[in-house]
Design an enzyme around this catalytic site. Sequence first.
Site: not given
Length: 305
Positions: A132, A135-136
């Site tokens: 992701c 997300c990261d």
Amino acid sequence: MPYDMIIIGGGPAGLTAAIYAGRAAIVPLVLSGAMPGGQIGSTDRVENYPGFPDGVNGFELAMGFQKQAEHFGAEIVMDAATEVDLGVRPFVVKTRRETYHARSVIVATGAFPRRLGIPGEKEFFGRGVSTCATCDGFLFKGKTVVVVGGGDSAIDEGLFLTRFVKEAIVVHRRDELRASKQLQERAFAEPKMRFVWDSVAEEILGDKLVTGVRVRNVKTDERREIDADGAFVYVGLIPATKVFQGQIDLDPAGYVITDDHQQTSVPGVFAAGDVQNPDFRQCVVAAGAGASAAIQAERYLSSHP
Ligand code: NAP
């Protein structure tokens, strides 16, 4: 009292089903799982959902679906089904906390990222390995990352990563991408993106954190190590149907089998979205199927008072 309808899954299919159910004066319970919005909730930019000519952030879009479902009366619980019994009436849906009963069920659990299954992938997950970028990605500011895969997800998320990273190196097993032409054009024009063709990732290397990826050229069998601080894996999706095994008919790949009207092998149980249709995997298609499932479920409820 059983619910008239339980919708399992809170992505575009599940939430659109909830909107349609709510508009039909049914109060559905939506078990939305831990990640509101499903896959779209962690997508940076959605450029092909009608009505948003300039694109829309995936999380914003998902929250819009959710708000609209709640507006029409849906009860949304951030919990996941851990067990179902679709062989009894009313149907039984269990989560870790509760047991629910329902006269109809819509399965809209979507799909989750496939893993490569290579050494280092599991060990370094969350320590450099991710599925992701949204997300990261920010954790890799100024760093080098490898992106494995050549589909829309790999290229879309790889392009997102170029906002942060020094370089995103796409490792793809063939010499042409599967991603849409539009994404390909953007990728080839992106100076921070580089391609390693005809190559597969064989091992994620690291110490405490990822330090590189060992790749093998499938044409020459030559192996080499690419120094990298992260590895983002986008090699397709797997339907989230584990809890439905033995309850409704699944195809050999695990997707829910339905007829043209989203009806599964169990009358009163419907399915929509990526869990049921591996061919398109588009937000708009999932939303459309969710609407159909809710309309059919409402017809089923009316004819089975
Ligand atoms: P996908 O389209 O199935 O692509 C998977 C990619 O991973 C392919 O390039 C495939 O290579 C490669 N691959 C598969 N197994 C591999 C392995 N074991 N080792 C190395 N490479 C492997 O999956 P996706 O990109 O996640 O997309 C899923 C669906 O969502 C698609 O229908 C896509 O159109 C949709 N989607 C759309 C958007 C958008 O519209 N912007 C964004 C994201 C996703 P091959 O090409 O050689 O098969």
